[in-house]
Enzyme design. Structure first.
Site, PDB file in Angstrom:
ATOM      1  N   ASN A  82      -2.893 -68.559  76.129  1.00  0.00           N
ATOM      2  CA  ASN A  82      -3.727 -69.742  76.324  1.00  0.00           C
ATOM      3  C   ASN A  82      -5.096 -69.405  76.913  1.00  0.00           C
ATOM      4  O   ASN A  82      -6.034 -70.183  76.763  1.00  0.00           O
ATOM      5  CB  ASN A  82      -2.948 -70.697  77.257  1.00  0.00           C
ATOM      6  CG  ASN A  82      -3.830 -71.724  77.911  1.00  0.00           C
ATOM      7  OD1 ASN A  82      -4.179 -72.727  77.296  1.00  0.00           O
ATOM      8  ND2 ASN A  82      -4.197 -71.487  79.178  1.00  0.00           N
ATOM      9  N   TYR A 136     -17.388 -69.444  69.786  1.00  0.00           N
ATOM     10  CA  TYR A 136     -16.109 -70.102  70.112  1.00  0.00           C
ATOM     11  C   TYR A 136     -15.362 -70.474  68.827  1.00  0.00           C
ATOM     12  O   TYR A 136     -14.170 -70.193  68.677  1.00  0.00           O
ATOM     13  CB  TYR A 136     -16.394 -71.349  70.956  1.00  0.00           C
ATOM     14  CG  TYR A 136     -15.151 -72.084  71.420  1.00  0.00           C
ATOM     15  CD1 TYR A 136     -14.369 -71.595  72.459  1.00  0.00           C
ATOM     16  CD2 TYR A 136     -14.766 -73.285  70.814  1.00  0.00           C
ATOM     17  CE1 TYR A 136     -13.233 -72.276  72.893  1.00  0.00           C
ATOM     18  CE2 TYR A 136     -13.626 -73.968  71.240  1.00  0.00           C
ATOM     19  CZ  TYR A 136     -12.866 -73.459  72.279  1.00  0.00           C
ATOM     20  OH  TYR A 136     -11.733 -74.127  72.701  1.00  0.00           O
ATOM     21  N   LYS A 141     -11.697 -69.103  67.448  1.00  0.00           N
ATOM     22  CA  LYS A 141     -10.554 -69.997  67.250  1.00  0.00           C
ATOM     23  C   LYS A 141     -10.105 -70.007  65.778  1.00  0.00           C
ATOM     24  O   LYS A 141      -8.919 -70.140  65.496  1.00  0.00           O
ATOM     25  CB  LYS A 141     -10.894 -71.411  67.745  1.00  0.00           C
ATOM     26  CG  LYS A 141     -11.106 -71.490  69.260  1.00  0.00           C
ATOM     27  CD  LYS A 141      -9.833 -71.141  70.036  1.00  0.00           C
ATOM     28  CE  LYS A 141      -9.983 -71.300  71.530  1.00  0.00           C
ATOM     29  NZ  LYS A 141      -8.755 -70.961  72.274  1.00  0.00           N
TER      30      LYS A 141
HETATM   31  N1  LIG Z   1      -9.702 -78.613  77.117  1.00  0.00           N
HETATM   32  C1  LIG Z   1      -9.891 -78.793  75.835  1.00  0.00           C
HETATM   33  O1  LIG Z   1     -10.432 -79.836  75.429  1.00  0.00           O
HETATM   34  C2  LIG Z   1      -9.449 -77.740  74.848  1.00  0.00           C
HETATM   35  C3  LIG Z   1      -9.467 -78.090  73.491  1.00  0.00           C
HETATM   36  C4  LIG Z   1      -9.056 -77.162  72.551  1.00  0.00           C
HETATM   37  C5  LIG Z   1      -8.633 -75.905  72.953  1.00  0.00           C
HETATM   38  N2  LIG Z   1      -8.634 -75.589  74.276  1.00  0.00           N
HETATM   39  C6  LIG Z   1      -8.170 -74.240  74.619  1.00  0.00           C
HETATM   40  O2  LIG Z   1      -7.145 -74.336  75.579  1.00  0.00           O
HETATM   41  C7  LIG Z   1      -7.122 -73.148  76.370  1.00  0.00           C
HETATM   42  C8  LIG Z   1      -7.120 -73.538  77.837  1.00  0.00           C
HETATM   43  O3  LIG Z   1      -8.326 -74.222  78.117  1.00  0.00           O
HETATM   44  P1  LIG Z   1      -8.495 -75.282  79.294  1.00  0.00           P
HETATM   45  O4  LIG Z   1      -9.147 -76.451  78.704  1.00  0.00           O
HETATM   46  O5  LIG Z   1      -7.246 -75.428  80.045  1.00  0.00           O
HETATM   47  O6  LIG Z   1      -9.642 -74.518  80.106  1.00  0.00           O
HETATM   48  P2  LIG Z   1      -9.783 -74.039  81.621  1.00  0.00           P
HETATM   49  O7  LIG Z   1     -11.144 -73.471  81.719  1.00  0.00           O
HETATM   50  O8  LIG Z   1      -9.376 -75.142  82.516  1.00  0.00           O
HETATM   51  O9  LIG Z   1      -8.684 -72.890  81.722  1.00  0.00           O
HETATM   52  C9  LIG Z   1      -8.866 -71.650  81.085  1.00  0.00           C
HETATM   53  C10 LIG Z   1      -7.949 -70.656  81.734  1.00  0.00           C
HETATM   54  O10 LIG Z   1      -8.138 -69.392  81.098  1.00  0.00           O
HETATM   55  C11 LIG Z   1      -8.330 -68.419  82.111  1.00  0.00           C
HETATM   56  N3  LIG Z   1      -9.114 -67.302  81.607  1.00  0.00           N
HETATM   57  C12 LIG Z   1     -10.370 -67.315  81.110  1.00  0.00           C
HETATM   58  N4  LIG Z   1     -10.736 -66.069  80.776  1.00  0.00           N
HETATM   59  C13 LIG Z   1      -9.685 -65.254  81.079  1.00  0.00           C
HETATM   60  C14 LIG Z   1      -9.461 -63.875  80.964  1.00  0.00           C
HETATM   61  N5  LIG Z   1     -10.409 -63.026  80.498  1.00  0.00           N
HETATM   62  N6  LIG Z   1      -8.259 -63.386  81.360  1.00  0.00           N
HETATM   63  C15 LIG Z   1      -7.313 -64.205  81.865  1.00  0.00           C
HETATM   64  N7  LIG Z   1      -7.478 -65.520  81.998  1.00  0.00           N
HETATM   65  C16 LIG Z   1      -8.659 -66.042  81.609  1.00  0.00           C
HETATM   66  C17 LIG Z   1      -9.023 -69.158  83.240  1.00  0.00           C
HETATM   67  O11 LIG Z   1      -8.885 -68.446  84.449  1.00  0.00           O
HETATM   68  C18 LIG Z   1      -8.219 -70.451  83.205  1.00  0.00           C
HETATM   69  O12 LIG Z   1      -6.988 -70.273  83.856  1.00  0.00           O
HETATM   70  C19 LIG Z   1      -8.342 -72.338  75.949  1.00  0.00           C
HETATM   71  O13 LIG Z   1      -7.946 -71.334  75.049  1.00  0.00           O
HETATM   72  C20 LIG Z   1      -9.216 -73.363  75.253  1.00  0.00           C
HETATM   73  O14 LIG Z   1     -10.063 -72.777  74.306  1.00  0.00           O
HETATM   74  C21 LIG Z   1      -9.030 -76.465  75.238  1.00  0.00           C
END
Ligand SMILES: NC(=O)c1ccc[n+]([C@@H]2O[C@H](COP(=O)([O-])OP(=O)(O)OC[C@H]3O[C@@H](n4cnc5c(N)ncnc54)[C@H](O)[C@@H]3O)[C@@H](O)[C@H]2O)c1
Length: 256
Positions: free
Chosen positions: A90, A157, A161
């Site tokens: 994730n 990005y 994805k």
């Molecule tokens: N929030 C949204 O609307 C959304 C939509 C589609 C996809 N996503 C995807 O869901 C996933 C989680 O996103 P989120 O919204 O919870 O974001 P967030 O920023 O709240 O959490 C991201 C997490 O990834 C960790 N992270 C980032 N880089 C890292 C690395 N190099 N090594 C280890 N950990 C790392 C961060 O520490 C954090 O825990 C991501 O892959 C994001 O692309 C989110």
């Protein structure tokens, strides 16, 4: 859904947002969880929360773009709980939104390194441990609606994805005969710190009046709603689901 007692789930990016909610959801099902991310204090507070609720958890600080870190993360899961059943890849970053003429090479590299190479590295070492131990059941990667859709200023990005579709499909085909299912969850707009950063860039008015009307359910999703989809895909109830994408986006992708 069936009980996950005695099973072990590893979740990357668990210090916040979707990853944190997913770790809590696995713990609620009875699984022992290994939580990995870059911020140790946030991971420690999550472990304390899970333990206070009667669950079992361990944290390991990991940068998923660094092979040695990922190897150590998987080794910790085996050392702590003796097996690996489920893995959720994730961890991700959005990077800086920038048009193609403005995007710097190192910004491109960082997004691809974490979102795409990081998922490759995680699957490589997770699958190795799963096959060696014989307990592996499912891997879920986290894509996005941007696994299907582009948008201006999002090339790094969006590319990362989109890449996860091919990566997931290929590894699913490799591991299916060994009993490990591999799927991609592609969330829409979910209320997390990443979402708030993106929303701050476009402004609340554009989000409320331009984006939300394109979502059938007319609201932002909650991290827990993605966590439930992930847990389902890992569960025995999803036994015939592999090599595919599931898009919890409130209806957005079909609207636009
Ligand atoms: N929030 C949204 O609307 C959304 C939509 C589609 C996809 N996503 C995807 O869901 C996933 C989680 O996103 P989120 O919204 O919870 O974001 P967030 O920023 O709240 O959490 C991201 C997490 O990834 C960790 N992270 C980032 N880089 C890292 C690395 N190099 N090594 C280890 N950990 C790392 C961060 O520490 C954090 O825990 C991501 O892959 C994001 O692309 C989110």
């Amino acid at each position: 859904m069936s009980d996950m007692n005695g099973r072990v789930a590893l979740i990357t990016g668990a210090s916040s947002g979707i990853g944190r909610a997913t770790a809590a959801a696995f713990a609620e099902k009875g699984a022992s969880v290994v939580v990995a991310a870059r911020r140790q204090d946030e991971l420690d507070s999550l472990v304390a929360e899970i333990e206070a609720g009667g669950g079992q958890a361990t944290a390991i600080r990991t940068d998923v773009a660094v092979a040695e870190d990922v190897k150590r993360m998987v080794a910790r899961a085996i050392e702590a709980f003796g097996r690996l059943d489920y893995a959720v890849n994730n961890a991700g970053i959005e990077g800086r939104w920038a048009g193609i003429t403005e995007l710097d090479e190192d910004e491109w590299d960082r997004v691809l390194d974490i979102n795409l190479k990081g998922t490759f590295l995680c699957m490589k070492y997770e699958a190795t441990a799963m096959l060696a131990g014989g307990h592996g059941k499912a891997i879920v990667n986290i894509g996005s609606v941007n696994s299907f859709l582009g948008f201006p200023t999002g090339s790094a990005y969006v590319t990362s994805k989109h890449g996860l579709i091919g990566l997931t499909a290929s590894v699913s085909a490799e591991l299916a005969s060994q009993g490990i299912r591999v799927n991609l969850v592609c969330p829409g707009f979910i209320d997390t710190p990443m979402h708030h950063r993106a929303r701050a860039t476009i402004g609340d008015e554009i989000y409320d009046k331009g984006v939300l009307p394109q979502v059938h359910l007319r609201r932002t999703g909650r991290p827990e709603e993605i966590a439930q989809v992930v847990v389902f895909l890992c569960s025995d109830e999803a036994s015939y689901v592999t090599g595919t994408t599931l898009t919890p986006d409130g209806g957005f992708t079909l609207t636009i």
